[in-house]
Design a protein around this motif. Structure first.
Motif, short mmCIF file in Angstrom:
data_model
loop_
_atom_site.label_atom_id
_atom_site.label_comp_id
_atom_site.label_asym_id
_atom_site.label_seq_id
_atom_site.Cartn_x
_atom_site.Cartn_y
_atom_site.Cartn_z
N THR A 547 -12.35 -20.29 -15.53
CA THR A 547 -11.86 -19.54 -14.37
C THR A 547 -11.54 -20.47 -13.21
O THR A 547 -10.50 -20.33 -12.56
CB THR A 547 -12.91 -18.50 -13.94
N VAL A 548 -12.42 -21.42 -12.95
CA VAL A 548 -12.21 -22.35 -11.85
C VAL A 548 -10.91 -23.13 -12.06
O VAL A 548 -10.09 -23.27 -11.15
CB VAL A 548 -13.40 -23.31 -11.70
N GLU A 549 -10.71 -23.62 -13.27
CA GLU A 549 -9.49 -24.38 -13.56
C GLU A 549 -8.25 -23.52 -13.40
O GLU A 549 -7.22 -23.97 -12.86
CB GLU A 549 -9.56 -24.94 -14.98
N LEU A 550 -8.33 -22.27 -13.84
CA LEU A 550 -7.20 -21.35 -13.73
C LEU A 550 -6.83 -21.10 -12.29
O LEU A 550 -5.67 -21.24 -11.89
CB LEU A 550 -7.57 -20.03 -14.42
N PHE A 551 -7.80 -20.74 -11.44
CA PHE A 551 -7.51 -20.39 -10.06
C PHE A 551 -7.12 -21.62 -9.23
O PHE A 551 -6.31 -21.51 -8.30
CB PHE A 551 -8.68 -19.65 -9.43
N GLU A 552 -7.70 -22.76 -9.55
CA GLU A 552 -7.31 -23.97 -8.82
C GLU A 552 -5.91 -24.43 -9.25
O GLU A 552 -5.14 -24.93 -8.42
CB GLU A 552 -8.34 -25.07 -9.03
N LEU A 557 -7.67 -19.76 -5.50
CA LEU A 557 -9.04 -19.90 -5.00
C LEU A 557 -9.62 -21.22 -5.50
O LEU A 557 -9.38 -21.61 -6.65
CB LEU A 557 -9.93 -18.74 -5.46
N SER A 558 -10.38 -21.88 -4.66
CA SER A 558 -11.06 -23.11 -5.04
C SER A 558 -12.39 -22.79 -5.71
O SER A 558 -12.85 -21.63 -5.69
CB SER A 558 -11.32 -23.97 -3.80
N ARG A 565 -17.64 -15.92 -3.78
CA ARG A 565 -17.39 -14.54 -4.17
C ARG A 565 -18.41 -14.06 -5.19
O ARG A 565 -18.80 -12.88 -5.19
CB ARG A 565 -15.95 -14.40 -4.70
N ALA A 566 -18.85 -14.94 -6.06
CA ALA A 566 -19.90 -14.56 -7.00
C ALA A 566 -21.18 -14.20 -6.25
O ALA A 566 -21.81 -13.17 -6.54
CB ALA A 566 -20.16 -15.70 -7.98
#
Length: 702
Positions: A547-552, A557-558, A565-566
């Motif tokens: 998820t982090v890789e996708l949004f960055e 989102l960073s 948000r979590a």
């Protein structure tokens, strides 16, 4: 009311394009439009002229204050009002509003949820004007206020709101979609927008009765309540004749919404008694999000005028349907082409099939994220119940597109099922043109003509979260497709291969059957589809490496913003259940148990009085009721003590995932154990003793 009321009031309280053309010098208006179309930074000189015109227009309508209207992570809107007064003169009022004041505000950021992004002592935050969403006027007891839609970020630039990631995601999907359409020769396309139309369900109850229920006041839902003798069994409320009192509310609601340029289109009774729905016409995603927040606020405001209370909780009453919000989503070019329109021959429509393949891939690979985007504590009561889409994410395509998909997978797509005519068998009725595909109300993500309907959202939720997730995951698959196709030697061949490969690999997520059935749960498990049953179980997917890789990668989102948000989600869940538990403790200890004791005492007095008057009298009825009530009273008292105990224990748990899981697995279970005997007692105790209005009172006496 006059027939042209819509024309008279529509958009009258909005600083829209028509007003801007009238108020701005022509050269300024042209520069303004050019800035919007190019996405460039707004020149401060242009901003000053726009701000002056906006102020003059607002003053003409009686405004005294302005506010930067934003959407923090609370899920509701926020605003800080400033008057147009300037300190330039002490002897007479000077009213000013500069471009700087229009573009940027500075509310206190310390008290809004930040998930650790900001410490309490770090108070500075900024609101930045979303100039693609028109300013508007709101009138209330404070007077008339000019509201400027804005995004909200921290001093260090992180998003503290729901608007900022939505705007970022809109840029992301536009960028990647433009790459795709240009490969198909659509060189005149400069921008692709997400178009959204959110259907809004809600309940209306009598306000006097509402004010007698602490659970409704504090939590938005009934924590206790036995089912009424009649519910929704007869389906007579659905699309039924609208009661006069409700119709009067709807009339006033429409006028208020139309004033703000909100395209309120449809209104009707929903399935459950006292439940209704409002649906707007589609508009751009960020404007639609702003509008939906206003819809919810105005519903509550207008309801009070009619001595009603509008309930937006996802499950305000047990035993009848809860309320959702269907998010209708499509992708449209700035030249007016809906990229999700299959046309008359979808099997030949390569650009549609490519976008369809990208969405199928995105949904299959990111089902957990979509599930989370539709999660809040209230929606846990709906999802998976026999009234709403299941917690399992699947896509409904319909007979026509499913047939095309099967042909693609086989490798030879050559036809599309066409719509036929529907003959009712009644000669005086016209023969109707029948669509090529039926609808499926049990699907969480259903294709409906030229759009996808994401049906999982809860009625109280902001639609921003679902749309920024949807935009981001589709943008990412489009980027992968564009990277591959831009390098292809034979474009047409490459397009066919990309469509076939991705539809074949991700067809497991396509399901056209009954999403409510037990068979589907078993089938989904065989297919390897995730079944995330609660909000707390969904939150961890927000911070996985994937998820982090996708949004960055999409600059939405960073890692820090995702982690915040979590934490906010865990905190929101824990606080919500904690408030519900404390409300149950208060109501049980101060209202229900004392009421039952009074009733039991009256039964005992009755037994003693009758026996004293006639020793041979039959007091078996009173004795049986006395025994049963006393037994249930003891159960309720024991359950109350246990709920008090576990609620206190929850406060000692480490904040975050551990505490949220304890509330879900322990406190919530204890709440259900307390509710059961009290609801049973409601069916026995004389209504003159019962301290709150019943379900029958709330649902049917409107």
């Amino acid at each position: 009311m006059e027939n042209n009321v819509i024309e008279q009031v529509f958009g009258k309280d909005v600083f829209n394009d028509e007003v801007m053309q009238a108020k701005l010098p022509k050269d300024v208006y042209k520069s303004w439009k050019k800035t919007l179309e190019s996405g460039a930074d707004l020149d401060i000189e242009i901003a000053n002229v726009v701000a002056h015109a906006m102020k003059e227009w607002a003053l003409e309508h009686g405004a005294t204050h302005y506010t930067h209207w934003f959407q923090p992570m609370t899920g509701v809107t926020a605003e800080k009002h400033d008057s147009f007064l300037s300190p330039a003169s002490e002897s007479k009022p000077v009213l000013e509003f500069s471009g700087k004041e229009l573009i940027k505000g500075e509310p206190d950021a310390s008290s809004f949820p930040s998930g650790g992004l900001r410490a309490t002592f770090e108070a500075r935050g900024y609101t930045a004007w979303d100039c693609t969403s028109p300013a508007f006027l709101q009138e209330d007891a404070a007077g008339v206020t000019l509201c400027i839609p804005t995004a909200f970020c921290s001093y260090t630039g992180e998003a503290l709101d729901k608007k900022t990631p939505l705007l970022r995601s809109m840029e992301a999907i536009s960028k990647q979609a433009v790459r795709i359409v240009k490969l198909f020769g659509m060189d005149d396309v400069k921008k692709v927008s997400c178009s959204v139309g959110p259907e809004q369900e809600y309940f209306l109850v009598d306000r006097d009765k509402y004010l007698q229920r602490k659970d409704l006041i504090f939590t938005g839902r009934t924590l206790f309540g036995a089912s009424a003798p009649k519910g929704q069994e007869l389906d007579d409320h659905y699309f039924g004749a609208i009661k006069e009192r409700i119709a009067s509310f709807m009339k006033d609601l429409n006028i208020e919404l139309w004033k703000l340029g909100i395209l309120s289109k449809t209104q009707h009774n929903e399935v459950a008694p006292a439940q209704h729905e409002m649906a707007p016409i589609f508009t751009t995603a960020n404007i639609s999000t702003d509008h939906n927040q206003l819809v919810m606020e105005i519903m509550k405001k207008v309801a009070k005028r009619h001595n009603l209370e509008c309930l937006l909780h996802e499950k305000p009453f047990a035993g009848v349907n809860g309320s959702g919000k269907h998010n209708n989503w499509s992708i449209v070019t700035d030249t007016g082409v809906n990229l999700l329109d299959p046309g008359k021959k979808p099997h030949e429509n390569k650009i549609f099939l490519l976008f369809l393949a990208s969405i199928i891939k995105a949904v299959d690979e990111n089902a957990e994220l979509l599930r989370l985007s539709a999660s809040n504590p209230g929606n846990d009561h709906r999802l998976g119940a026999n009234e709403a889409p299941p917690a399992i994410i699947s896509i409904f395509l319909g007979e026509q597109l499913e047939d095309v998909v099967e042909q693609i997978v086989r490798g030879d797509v050559s036809s599309s099922i066409q719509g036929s005519k529907l003959d009712t068998g009644v000669h005086v009725l016209p023969v109707l043109k029948k669509d090529a595909t039926d609808r499926n109300r049990t699907s969480p993500f259903a294709f409906t003509g030229n759009k996808f309907e994401f049906r999982m959202l809860g009625s109280s939720m902001s639609i921003a979260g679902a749309n920024f997730v949807l935009n981001t995951i589709v943008a990412d698959t489009l980027q992968q497709f564009a990277d591959e196709l831009e390098k292809a030697d034979d474009f047409n061949k490459a397009v066919k291969e990309v469509i076939k490969k991705n539809i074949t690999e991700h067809q497991r997520v396509i399901f056209n059957g009954d999403g409510y059935s037990d068979e589907w749960v078993a089938e989904a498990e065989k297919r390897g589809l995730p079944n995330v049953k609660s909000m707390v179980e969904a939150v961890p997917y927000l911070v996985t490496d994937k998820t982090v890789e996708l949004f960055e990668r999409q600059n939405v989102l960073s890692k820090a913003e995702l982690e915040s948000r979590a934490e906010i989600n865990y905190e929101n869940y824990s606080k919500t259940i904690n408030i519900e538990a404390k409300t149950m403790i208060d109501m049980a200890g101060k209202q229900f148990i004392p009421a039952v004791i009074s009733y039991v005492t009256s039964l005992a007095d009755s037994v003693n009085t009758v026996t004293a008057a006639c020793a041979a009298a039959d007091v078996s009825v009173q004795t049986e009721l006395l025994t049963k009530c006393s037994s249930l009273l003891a159960k309720a008292q024991k359950a109350l003590a246990n709920l008090e105990k576990v609620t206190a224990e929850a406060a000692e748990k480490e904040e975050g995932q551990e505490q949220a899981l304890f509330f879900k697995n322990t406190v919530f279970v204890a709440m259900e154990e307390l509710r059961a005997p009290i609801d049973e007692l409601e069916m026995i105790v004389d209504q003159d003793f019962w301290p709150v209005p019943s379900y029958g009172d709330l649902l049917f006496e409107v």
